[in-house]
Design a protein around this motif. Sequence first.
Motif, PDB file in Angstrom:
ATOM      1  N   GLY A  53     -28.652 -30.323  60.533  1.00 25.67           N
ATOM      2  CA  GLY A  53     -29.903 -30.732  59.910  1.00 25.67           C
ATOM      3  C   GLY A  53     -29.996 -30.225  58.479  1.00 25.67           C
ATOM      4  O   GLY A  53     -29.585 -29.096  58.187  1.00 25.67           O
ATOM      5  N   ARG A  54     -30.592 -31.050  57.586  1.00 23.71           N
ATOM      6  CA  ARG A  54     -30.538 -30.758  56.152  1.00 23.71           C
ATOM      7  C   ARG A  54     -31.949 -30.801  55.552  1.00 23.71           C
ATOM      8  O   ARG A  54     -32.260 -31.649  54.701  1.00 23.71           O
ATOM      9  N   LEU A  55     -32.789 -29.902  56.005  1.00 32.82           N
ATOM     10  CA  LEU A  55     -34.171 -29.848  55.547  1.00 32.82           C
ATOM     11  C   LEU A  55     -34.213 -29.632  54.041  1.00 32.82           C
ATOM     12  O   LEU A  55     -33.514 -28.773  53.494  1.00 32.82           O
ATOM     13  N   THR A  56     -35.008 -30.415  53.347  1.00 32.29           N
ATOM     14  CA  THR A  56     -35.131 -30.291  51.892  1.00 32.29           C
ATOM     15  C   THR A  56     -35.472 -28.850  51.514  1.00 32.29           C
ATOM     16  O   THR A  56     -36.384 -28.244  52.071  1.00 32.29           O
ATOM     17  N   GLY A  57     -34.729 -28.299  50.572  1.00 32.48           N
ATOM     18  CA  GLY A  57     -34.957 -26.929  50.124  1.00 32.48           C
ATOM     19  C   GLY A  57     -34.222 -25.876  50.917  1.00 32.48           C
ATOM     20  O   GLY A  57     -34.296 -24.693  50.584  1.00 32.48           O
ATOM     21  N   SER A  58     -33.480 -26.278  51.938  1.00 31.41           N
ATOM     22  CA  SER A  58     -32.788 -25.315  52.803  1.00 31.41           C
ATOM     23  C   SER A  58     -31.356 -25.078  52.342  1.00 31.41           C
ATOM     24  O   SER A  58     -30.787 -25.877  51.585  1.00 31.41           O
ATOM     25  N   PRO A  59     -30.724 -23.985  52.804  1.00 31.27           N
ATOM     26  CA  PRO A  59     -29.301 -23.777  52.501  1.00 31.27           C
ATOM     27  C   PRO A  59     -28.425 -24.919  53.013  1.00 31.27           C
ATOM     28  O   PRO A  59     -27.426 -25.271  52.376  1.00 31.27           O
TER      29      PRO A  59
END
Length: 476
Positions: A53-59
């Motif tokens: 998962g690639r949540l906006t603002g995440s590493p």
Amino acid sequence: MTRRRWLLVGIGITLATWMPRAEEDVAARITGAALTRGGALDFLETLTDTIGGRLTGSPQNRAASELILAALKEAGFENAHFEEYPLESRWQRGPAAARIVSPIARPILVGSMGWVPGTAGEITAPLRDVGVPASRDWVPSNDVRGAMVVVDPQQVGEDSGVVMRALIAQRLAAAGATAMLIPSDKPGRMLYTSAFGFYPKGPLPVISVAREDALLLRRLLAKGPVTIALDVRNTFDTNPYRQRNVIADLSGSASKDEVVLVGAHFDSWDFAQGANDDGAGVAAVLEAARILKSLGVTPRRTIRFAFFSGEEQACLGSRAYIVEHETELDRLKTVLIMDEGPQAPLGFQLHGRSDLEANARKTLTPLTSLGAADVSLDAAFDQDHGPFVVVGVPAFTLRVEPGDYDIHHHAISDTFDKIDPRLLAIDTAVMAVATWLFADAPNPVGRRLSEEEAEVVMKRSGVTSTRQLLYGSSRR
């Protein structure tokens, strides 16, 4: 060679016989490569299984941008680069738990929607049910103060369910409600995690409740008062942060100053892997870039491959692109976006641009054998084409059969194993060939509208309220 690859080879041979067989027919060469190389599927497996998962603002989101850039560089796109923009807030999901306190004691399955606050510890409150508000002018009654409220946001007139969800949340918060509970539309007690329209911060906790548990709550409410306990631990970070898009160009020839942009968004939600939404689009566009580069072809116009972030919050990356490239928009002749999962292709949506229909049909004729030559005037404003529509640029989105996309959309089941390799390969071919056709056509598909003309198109198409939700009073 795996059975999957043999299947794709067979499809490639069959489809190639339906298209012109001259060696110089670039469309046929692109199609053959897309259907036999399996590059989109391989990249998607790496993106989903390695990063997830690639949540906006995440590493994880940042790692995805680096993976895309590295793949483009490896393919020979020396001009591949990041374009950064400011993010107003970063959001972190915390634990979420709920239980019925009375008239029975029982846990219920819940999950927070994104970019909304938590509860600052466990809170207990009476439950109210307002059902389906029938108007955008709906005002909650006084009995929602201090209560948790079950509500079903649905389309009302031209106001989409997304718009109604945001409006209802604002009004419930103003009326003093402690949380807004939305029954999930997913089967098997799966939850829904969308947050389109709540960035940079929602007005109150907005919670997805498993459909089966919501039905239980409503059965209990029909017999008498119900009390709920809710504990949601979300956090926000408003420190300065730079979010990224990834951009690469394949230079054109005779009209190289003109640009055809093809794109997808690499951010996703955090419950799953974002395989359908929109890892598949990213993989298809990336593989289209690699195929065109490897074939050594030069289109009339420059092709720009754009990988946007922040789409799930408010089309943040594509809006930032418009701002960054404001002075170049007259040279941007066509935008193509893939963001509905790898399903059987039908063609492209024109989003109300009837003036483009004749030229689009003519240009896309070579896609007939792939089932993707049709065009539709249907309009929406919930993908990265939206900001380009606002500024009058001809913008198209890939239209596909629904399949099982809505089941896995924004749910914990959006994982790599749900992807049909054959359909992903076909969609990759469609996106790559359509991009080539628009980039190499003798003339652009149509003109850029003035922003006043674009407003008329959006109003006629019924997307004005969604645009207003995302943009507020901002021009860009």
